[in-house]
Design a protein around this motif. Structure first.
Motif, mmCIF file in Angstrom:
data_model
loop_
_atom_site.group_PDB
_atom_site.id
_atom_site.type_symbol
_atom_site.label_atom_id
_atom_site.label_comp_id
_atom_site.label_asym_id
_atom_site.label_seq_id
_atom_site.Cartn_x
_atom_site.Cartn_y
_atom_site.Cartn_z
ATOM 1 N N VAL A 91 60.184 103.478 59.670
ATOM 2 C CA VAL A 91 60.551 104.871 59.947
ATOM 3 C C VAL A 91 59.562 105.512 60.908
ATOM 4 O O VAL A 91 59.957 106.194 61.867
ATOM 5 C CB VAL A 91 60.637 105.671 58.631
ATOM 6 N N GLY A 92 58.272 105.304 60.666
ATOM 7 C CA GLY A 92 57.281 105.911 61.539
ATOM 8 C C GLY A 92 57.391 105.455 62.972
ATOM 9 O O GLY A 92 57.302 106.267 63.908
ATOM 10 N N SER A 93 57.599 104.171 63.184
ATOM 11 C CA SER A 93 57.665 103.643 64.552
ATOM 12 C C SER A 93 58.989 103.971 65.231
ATOM 13 O O SER A 93 59.020 104.362 66.406
ATOM 14 C CB SER A 93 57.443 102.128 64.536
ATOM 15 N N LEU A 124 61.293 106.442 64.535
ATOM 16 C CA LEU A 124 61.514 107.866 64.785
ATOM 17 C C LEU A 124 60.546 108.444 65.801
ATOM 18 O O LEU A 124 60.829 109.484 66.408
ATOM 19 C CB LEU A 124 61.426 108.654 63.478
ATOM 20 N N SER A 125 59.402 107.804 66.005
ATOM 21 C CA SER A 125 58.496 108.284 67.050
ATOM 22 C C SER A 125 59.110 108.151 68.438
ATOM 23 O O SER A 125 58.735 108.891 69.358
ATOM 24 C CB SER A 125 57.172 107.518 66.989
ATOM 25 N N VAL A 126 60.070 107.242 68.586
ATOM 26 C CA VAL A 126 60.724 107.052 69.885
ATOM 27 C C VAL A 126 61.493 108.302 70.302
ATOM 28 O O VAL A 126 61.571 108.635 71.487
ATOM 29 C CB VAL A 126 61.678 105.835 69.826
ATOM 30 N N ALA A 127 62.050 109.021 69.331
ATOM 31 C CA ALA A 127 62.920 110.160 69.640
ATOM 32 C C ALA A 127 62.173 111.473 69.791
ATOM 33 O O ALA A 127 62.800 112.506 70.050
ATOM 34 C CB ALA A 127 63.976 110.297 68.541
ATOM 35 N N GLN A 128 60.853 111.481 69.654
ATOM 36 C CA GLN A 128 60.112 112.737 69.658
ATOM 37 C C GLN A 128 59.862 113.243 71.074
ATOM 38 O O GLN A 128 59.582 112.466 71.986
ATOM 39 C CB GLN A 128 58.774 112.569 68.932
ATOM 40 N N THR A 129 59.976 114.556 71.224
ATOM 41 C CA THR A 129 59.708 115.203 72.513
ATOM 42 C C THR A 129 58.515 116.156 72.434
ATOM 43 O O THR A 129 58.183 116.790 73.430
ATOM 44 C CB THR A 129 60.943 115.987 72.979
ATOM 45 N N ASP A 130 57.908 116.269 71.284
ATOM 46 C CA ASP A 130 56.725 117.109 71.106
ATOM 47 C C ASP A 130 55.536 116.206 70.802
ATOM 48 O O ASP A 130 55.640 115.290 69.971
ATOM 49 C CB ASP A 130 56.956 118.104 69.963
ATOM 50 N N ARG A 139 54.404 116.175 67.090
ATOM 51 C CA ARG A 139 55.337 115.463 66.218
ATOM 52 C C ARG A 139 55.276 113.958 66.491
ATOM 53 O O ARG A 139 55.425 113.143 65.570
ATOM 54 C CB ARG A 139 56.758 115.981 66.402
ATOM 55 N N LEU A 140 55.063 113.585 67.745
ATOM 56 C CA LEU A 140 54.917 112.157 68.069
ATOM 57 C C LEU A 140 53.698 111.586 67.348
ATOM 58 O O LEU A 140 53.766 110.495 66.748
ATOM 59 C CB LEU A 140 54.777 111.999 69.586
ATOM 60 N N LEU A 141 52.578 112.319 67.380
ATOM 61 C CA LEU A 141 51.392 111.849 66.678
ATOM 62 C C LEU A 141 51.592 111.853 65.166
ATOM 63 O O LEU A 141 50.982 111.057 64.449
ATOM 64 C CB LEU A 141 50.193 112.707 67.063
ATOM 65 N N ALA A 142 52.457 112.749 64.678
ATOM 66 C CA ALA A 142 52.756 112.773 63.246
ATOM 67 C C ALA A 142 53.480 111.499 62.823
ATOM 68 O O ALA A 142 53.117 110.862 61.820
ATOM 69 C CB ALA A 142 53.596 114.001 62.912
ATOM 70 N N TYR A 143 54.507 111.121 63.566
ATOM 71 C CA TYR A 143 55.219 109.885 63.219
ATOM 72 C C TYR A 143 54.340 108.661 63.469
ATOM 73 O O TYR A 143 54.464 107.644 62.768
ATOM 74 C CB TYR A 143 56.524 109.790 63.999
ATOM 75 N N SER A 144 53.446 108.748 64.455
ATOM 76 C CA SER A 144 52.473 107.673 64.647
ATOM 77 C C SER A 144 51.581 107.551 63.415
ATOM 78 O O SER A 144 51.278 106.441 62.955
ATOM 79 C CB SER A 144 51.630 107.970 65.886
ATOM 80 N N SER A 145 51.163 108.695 62.850
ATOM 81 C CA SER A 145 50.346 108.681 61.640
ATOM 82 C C SER A 145 51.093 108.044 60.479
ATOM 83 O O SER A 145 50.491 107.316 59.664
ATOM 84 C CB SER A 145 49.932 110.114 61.287
ATOM 85 N N ILE A 146 52.384 108.300 60.383
ATOM 86 C CA ILE A 146 53.194 107.687 59.325
ATOM 87 C C ILE A 146 53.200 106.159 59.489
ATOM 88 O O ILE A 146 53.017 105.409 58.518
ATOM 89 C CB ILE A 146 54.617 108.250 59.361
ATOM 90 N N ALA A 155 55.106 96.760 68.200
ATOM 91 C CA ALA A 155 55.718 96.604 69.520
ATOM 92 C C ALA A 155 56.567 97.823 69.876
ATOM 93 O O ALA A 155 56.605 98.258 71.037
ATOM 94 C CB ALA A 155 56.564 95.332 69.550
ATOM 95 N N ILE A 156 57.249 98.389 68.885
ATOM 96 C CA ILE A 156 58.048 99.599 69.141
ATOM 97 C C ILE A 156 57.142 100.755 69.544
ATOM 98 O O ILE A 156 57.446 101.507 70.489
ATOM 99 C CB ILE A 156 58.871 99.962 67.896
ATOM 100 N N THR A 157 56.026 100.900 68.841
ATOM 101 C CA THR A 157 55.128 102.008 69.166
ATOM 102 C C THR A 157 54.480 101.837 70.533
ATOM 103 O O THR A 157 54.115 102.835 71.173
ATOM 104 C CB THR A 157 54.036 102.152 68.094
ATOM 105 N N VAL A 158 54.320 100.592 70.994
ATOM 106 C CA VAL A 158 53.786 100.378 72.345
ATOM 107 C C VAL A 158 54.675 101.070 73.372
ATOM 108 O O VAL A 158 54.180 101.707 74.318
ATOM 109 C CB VAL A 158 53.668 98.873 72.648
ATOM 110 N N PHE A 159 55.981 100.977 73.192
ATOM 111 C CA PHE A 159 56.909 101.666 74.105
ATOM 112 C C PHE A 159 56.694 103.169 74.074
ATOM 113 O O PHE A 159 56.686 103.837 75.114
ATOM 114 C CB PHE A 159 58.353 101.330 73.723
ATOM 115 N N VAL A 160 56.502 103.709 72.880
ATOM 116 C CA VAL A 160 56.326 105.157 72.740
ATOM 117 C C VAL A 160 55.080 105.618 73.481
ATOM 118 O O VAL A 160 55.113 106.586 74.256
ATOM 119 C CB VAL A 160 56.253 105.540 71.253
#
Length: 530
Positions: free
Chosen positions: A330-332, A334-340, A343-350, A465-470
């Motif tokens: 979920v964290g990785s 949903l971070s893809v869809a963030q525009t703030d 909030r991106l760092l929040a999902y990264s923290s998750i 790997a997903i978070t690398v894209f983000v």
């Protein structure tokens, strides 16, 4: 002083040098309250910030002194029944977490003390101060004078965080949970420019935090009903004696207690508060929460899992495995869809919470040391990242939408380059502390977790790997896109915030190149006392 025998719990028996860090930090918080009450307003902000930093430095010295008193358990008990009522364990994991929280707290205090010489941060600028020049400078100064209460509140929270991984019983853990949480609820609502968003974040955090505390307390009651004690060694011994299959009291109690702790590390499905609170709270407060709360909560989880419920791991570990998998995914994703950015760092923290849980689930000393190492490296990086977010501003307020960061590398290459490096660390790219931390928890899982550990590592690698894209998308946006709005600027930070960002970044780099010293320290500090 040797470890206390059970009979010694019938009276207070405290080694004050062993608890010196806690005494110093809580004493500093009390001094801050007195300063807030009696100090003239014109000097209050500077004095409070100075007292907070000096108190935390002395607290770290106290941690160093306390290392000579490891291996102790101390506390209070009912003299009639001998039941443990409150217990502290002074061991490697507790002191390591205390030292880490104090150091991270110093950086957090330095970022909160920033007033930008007239521009002001969301934490200190009134909502009406949107005009340039001297009017903003005067408004920022006035705001700084009336928000100096953030420092004693932060010190109280740090004291609770230091106590959290040290207590060796469920009642003490609940007290520490409340001590660290209540100041954070207030700090989350102190943003002045976006007051409604900040107050909404504080309310959500408070309500969901109250539910998590209730779950923890109910779970404590169930475990007491099962074992007749809330003292972790007694609980472990009772489980060993009654290992007759699934027990509803044990299973339900363990589940509810873990819910209360997993809420604090924002793991799925207890993460709902995280994006809103991270976005609404002042960025310096958000960075402090992301670093220190995670360290304290994982310290408490380690003690519960490795000392209190270790003999019943087969009953609850599958549930935590599911939580770890969901948290990483979920964290990785949903971070893809963030525009703030926040909030991106929040999902990264998750997502990072899920990676750390992989180390917890190894049920091995190497897993403990990898978790200790991970929370420290992540803490330094996330505080520096949120400090950088505070610097990027538009019309006097934070510019957190990703479109506002477009082209930042062309106008402000140092800020953009530092953020890009921290993004690479979050992604786990080699030569950063993030790579070493992920390698450590994944190696521990493979070494001690068998096929389950291997499966968790495969899922973790895919999510990384997903978070690398983000993170790469943010870097591309900063360096290879044209600015969308010329009014976005980077303010010049004070020496305090510059120091905080520099230390966070340099530690991230140093622990990526030469991590052996901290890894060795974490390994030597990975043994729990019972």
């Amino acid at each position: 002083m040797t470890a206390l025998a059970p009979a010694a719990f019938q009276q207070a028996n405290i080694d004050y040098l062993a608890v010196l860090p806690l005494l110093i930090v809580f004493g500093t918080a009390l001094v801050g309250v007195l300063v807030e009450a009696f100090m003239p307003r014109t000097h209050r902000h500077t004095v409070q910030a100075t007292i907070a930093v000096v108190g935390l430095v002395l607290g770290f010295v106290g941690v160093i002194i306390a290392t000579g008193h490891q291996g102790l358990t101390m506390g209070f008990a009912d003299g009639a029944t001998g039941r443990r009522l409150f217990s502290l364990a002074i061991d490697g994991p507790a002191l390591f977490m205390q030292g880490s929280i104090v150091l991270l707290g110093i950086l957090g205090i330095l970022t909160m003390a920033e007033r930008f010489g007239g521009v002001g941060s969301d934490a200190f600028t009134p909502s009406g101060a949107s005009t340039p020049g001297s009017a903003i400078e005067a408004a920022s100064t006035r705001a700084g004078l009336i928000t100096s209460e953030v420092f004693p509140l932060t010190i109280f929270a740090i004291g609770g965080m230091m106590l959290f991984p040290t207590v060796n019983d469920l009642i003490g853990m609940f007290v520490a949970l409340e001590v660290l949480s209540l100041p954070l609820y207030i700090l989350s609502g102190l943003a002045r420019r976006r007051r409604l968003l900040s107050q909404e974040a504080a309310l959500k955090y408070f309500l969901l935090g109250a539910f998590s505390s209730a779950f923890f307390l109910f779970g404590t009651a169930l475990l007491y009903g099962y074992a007749g004690s809330v003292y972790f060694p007694d609980l472990s011994a009772a489980i060993t004696q009654n290992q007759l299959g699934l027990n509803p009291l044990l299973l339900g109690g363990a589940f509810l207690v873990f819910v209360g702790l997993l809420f604090k590390v924002n793991s799925v499905p207890f993460h709902g508060w995280t994006p809103d609170v991270y976005q609404g709270a002042p960025s310096p407060v958000t960075g402090f929460m992301a670093a220190c709360t995670k360290a304290a909560a994982f310290g408490a989880i380690l003690r519960l899992a490795y000392v209190g419920l270790d003999t019943a791991a087969w009953q609850w570990q599958n549930g935590v495995i599911i939580v770890a998998v969901l948290t990483m995914i979920v964290g990785s994703v949903l971070s893809v869809a963030q525009t703030d950015m926040k909030r991106l760092l929040a999902y990264s923290s998750i997502a990072h919470a899920g990676f750390i849980l992989v180390g917890v689930l190894s049920f091995d000393r190497s897993g403990v040391s990898s978790v200790l190492f991970y929370v420290v490296t992540y803490g330094f990086s996330i505080i520096a990242a949120f400090a950088l977010v505070t610097l990027v501003r538009q019309d006097g307020g934070e510019a957190t939408h990703l479109s506002q960061w477009a082209g930042l590398g062309k106008k402000h290459p140092i800020v953009a380059g530092t953020m890009a490096f921290l993004m690479l660390a979050f992604a786990g790219i080699p030569l950063t502390s993030g790579f070493v931390a992920k390698f450590a928890v994944f190696a521990a899982a493979i070494h001690a977790g068998g096929s389950t550990g291997l499966a968790l590592v495969i899922i973790g690698a895919a999510c990384s790997a997903i978070t690398v894209f983000v993170y790469a998308r943010v870097i591309v946006l900063m360096f290879f896109s044209e600015p969308a709005d010329d009014s976005v600027e980077v303010v010049i930070p004070s020496a305090a915030m510059t120091f905080s960002i520099a230390i966070g970044t340099l530690v991230t780099l140093a622990l990526g190149i030469v991590p052996a010293s901290l890894l060795d320290l974490a390994d030597r500090a990975s043994q729990f006392v019972r």
